[in-house]
Design a protein around this motif. Structure first.
Motif, mmCIF file in Angstrom:
data_model
loop_
_atom_site.group_PDB
_atom_site.id
_atom_site.type_symbol
_atom_site.label_atom_id
_atom_site.label_comp_id
_atom_site.label_asym_id
_atom_site.label_seq_id
_atom_site.Cartn_x
_atom_site.Cartn_y
_atom_site.Cartn_z
ATOM 1 N N VAL A 21 0.826 -1.200 0.000
ATOM 2 C CA VAL A 21 0.000 0.000 0.000
ATOM 3 C C VAL A 21 0.860 1.251 0.000
ATOM 4 O O VAL A 21 2.022 1.229 0.406
ATOM 5 N N THR A 22 0.269 2.330 -0.456
ATOM 6 C CA THR A 22 0.950 3.618 -0.557
ATOM 7 C C THR A 22 0.157 4.644 0.239
ATOM 8 O O THR A 22 -1.065 4.684 0.146
ATOM 9 N N ASP A 23 0.840 5.479 0.983
ATOM 10 C CA ASP A 23 0.206 6.555 1.740
ATOM 11 C C ASP A 23 0.739 7.871 1.200
ATOM 12 O O ASP A 23 1.923 8.167 1.333
ATOM 13 N N ILE A 24 -0.154 8.636 0.571
ATOM 14 C CA ILE A 24 0.261 9.921 0.016
ATOM 15 C C ILE A 24 -0.706 11.008 0.473
ATOM 16 O O ILE A 24 -1.809 10.721 0.930
ATOM 17 N N THR A 25 -0.286 12.238 0.321
ATOM 18 C CA THR A 25 -1.091 13.380 0.759
ATOM 19 C C THR A 25 -2.129 13.738 -0.313
ATOM 20 O O THR A 25 -1.964 13.380 -1.487
ATOM 21 N N PRO A 26 -3.163 14.477 0.074
ATOM 22 C CA PRO A 26 -4.141 14.935 -0.915
ATOM 23 C C PRO A 26 -3.501 15.778 -2.023
ATOM 24 O O PRO A 26 -3.924 15.712 -3.179
ATOM 25 N N GLU A 27 -2.465 16.543 -1.664
ATOM 26 C CA GLU A 27 -1.781 17.354 -2.680
ATOM 27 C C GLU A 27 -1.089 16.447 -3.701
ATOM 28 O O GLU A 27 -1.092 16.747 -4.898
ATOM 29 N N GLN A 28 -0.505 15.351 -3.236
ATOM 30 C CA GLN A 28 0.144 14.415 -4.151
ATOM 31 C C GLN A 28 -0.898 13.713 -5.027
ATOM 32 O O GLN A 28 -0.654 13.484 -6.211
ATOM 33 N N ILE A 29 -2.036 13.407 -4.459
ATOM 34 C CA ILE A 29 -3.101 12.737 -5.219
ATOM 35 C C ILE A 29 -3.554 13.612 -6.378
ATOM 36 O O ILE A 29 -3.781 13.128 -7.488
ATOM 37 N N GLN A 30 -3.648 14.926 -6.133
ATOM 38 C CA GLN A 30 -4.094 15.845 -7.186
ATOM 39 C C GLN A 30 -3.153 15.847 -8.383
ATOM 40 O O GLN A 30 -3.567 16.134 -9.494
ATOM 41 N N LYS A 31 -1.885 15.541 -8.145
ATOM 42 C CA LYS A 31 -0.893 15.583 -9.216
ATOM 43 C C LYS A 31 -0.830 14.287 -10.021
ATOM 44 O O LYS A 31 -0.153 14.236 -11.046
ATOM 45 N N ALA A 70 1.095 -3.930 -12.591
ATOM 46 C CA ALA A 70 0.258 -2.838 -12.084
ATOM 47 C C ALA A 70 -1.218 -3.145 -12.271
ATOM 48 O O ALA A 70 -2.038 -2.883 -11.377
ATOM 49 N N PHE A 71 -1.574 -3.729 -13.395
ATOM 50 C CA PHE A 71 -2.972 -4.062 -13.658
ATOM 51 C C PHE A 71 -3.446 -5.165 -12.709
ATOM 52 O O PHE A 71 -4.572 -5.101 -12.192
ATOM 53 N N ALA A 72 -2.597 -6.144 -12.458
ATOM 54 C CA ALA A 72 -2.945 -7.209 -11.502
ATOM 55 C C ALA A 72 -3.152 -6.618 -10.107
ATOM 56 O O ALA A 72 -4.084 -6.987 -9.394
ATOM 57 N N ARG A 73 -2.293 -5.672 -9.731
ATOM 58 C CA ARG A 73 -2.426 -5.002 -8.433
ATOM 59 C C ARG A 73 -3.747 -4.211 -8.385
ATOM 60 O O ARG A 73 -4.464 -4.253 -7.394
ATOM 61 N N ASP A 74 -4.069 -3.515 -9.465
ATOM 62 C CA ASP A 74 -5.317 -2.762 -9.536
ATOM 63 C C ASP A 74 -6.527 -3.694 -9.415
ATOM 64 O O ASP A 74 -7.490 -3.375 -8.705
ATOM 65 N N GLN A 75 -6.471 -4.832 -10.080
ATOM 66 C CA GLN A 75 -7.565 -5.802 -10.004
ATOM 67 C C GLN A 75 -7.716 -6.348 -8.582
ATOM 68 O O GLN A 75 -8.821 -6.508 -8.070
ATOM 69 N N ARG A 76 -6.588 -6.613 -7.930
ATOM 70 C CA ARG A 76 -6.609 -7.118 -6.552
ATOM 71 C C ARG A 76 -7.205 -6.076 -5.609
ATOM 72 O O ARG A 76 -8.024 -6.394 -4.759
ATOM 73 N N ILE A 77 -6.813 -4.825 -5.776
ATOM 74 C CA ILE A 77 -7.370 -3.745 -4.953
ATOM 75 C C ILE A 77 -8.867 -3.623 -5.217
ATOM 76 O O ILE A 77 -9.656 -3.431 -4.286
ATOM 77 N N GLY A 78 -9.256 -3.760 -6.466
ATOM 78 C CA GLY A 78 -10.679 -3.721 -6.817
ATOM 79 C C GLY A 78 -11.461 -4.836 -6.150
ATOM 80 O O GLY A 78 -12.642 -4.674 -5.831
ATOM 81 N N GLU A 79 -10.821 -5.957 -5.915
ATOM 82 C CA GLU A 79 -11.463 -7.065 -5.221
ATOM 83 C C GLU A 79 -11.625 -6.746 -3.725
ATOM 84 O O GLU A 79 -12.636 -7.075 -3.113
ATOM 85 N N LEU A 80 -10.627 -6.101 -3.144
ATOM 86 C CA LEU A 80 -10.634 -5.814 -1.709
ATOM 87 C C LEU A 80 -11.456 -4.584 -1.333
ATOM 88 O O LEU A 80 -12.039 -4.523 -0.254
#
Length: 158
Positions: A21-31, A70-80
């Motif tokens: 998992v990644t923890d980023i700030t709202p400012e980083q998310i906007q970018k 990355a796509f496999a990770r995205d699919q796994r996150i989508g499952e969780l």
């Protein structure tokens, strides 16, 4: 209950230990660059490309491997995610009902102590040990009364 590695919505145990998992700030998310609807088709297209077609287009095999991961990770996150969101909702609602119970118990006990103190000769001794409870319970009423009194005071000019 389903397998914690593959939780269903409403499960209370979710095992996402396989996801970095990644923890980023709202400012980083906007970018961050966002994907649009239909990105899955583009991913499947690129991943399903024949080697000779990828070579002809000058595409890098390492990018294809990174995209697959990355796509496999995205699919796994989508499952969780749906189960995790529901768990968050359940925890929030449970906290709200628990805090309602706490508030009710505090109010009942403060009212009981106040009634007892009103009837007792040593009312201050009854309420003394309960000062933090009484301050908490009656703070809004005391603030309202103080505001009302302040509003009654004549305005001083100047």
């Amino acid at each position: 209950m389903s397998d914690p590695k593959h939780p269903a919505v409403g499960d209370l145990v979710i095992d996402a230990s396989d996801v970095k998992v990644t923890d980023i700030t709202p400012e980083q998310i906007q970018k961050l660059t966002k994907v649009r609807d239909g990105f899955e088709d583009a991913v499947h297209n690129l991943l399903g490309l024949k080697s000779e077609d990828a070579d002809r287009a000058g595409l890098n095999e390492k990018d294809k491997a990174r995209l697959a991961a990355a796509f496999a990770r995205d699919q796994r996150i989508g499952e969780l995610l749906p189960a995790a969101q529901k768990l968050t909702e359940l925890l929030h609602e449970t906290r709200q009902t628990t805090r309602h119970e706490i508030a009710t118990i505090l109010a009942e006990n403060a009212a009981q102590a106040k009634r007892r103190a009103d009837r007792a000769l040593n009312g201050a001794e009854v309420l003394g040990p309960l000062a933090p409870l009484m301050d908490y319970q009656y703070a809004p009423a005391n603030k309202a009364a103080a505001t009302k009194e302040k509003a009654k005071e004549p305005k001083q000019e100047g």
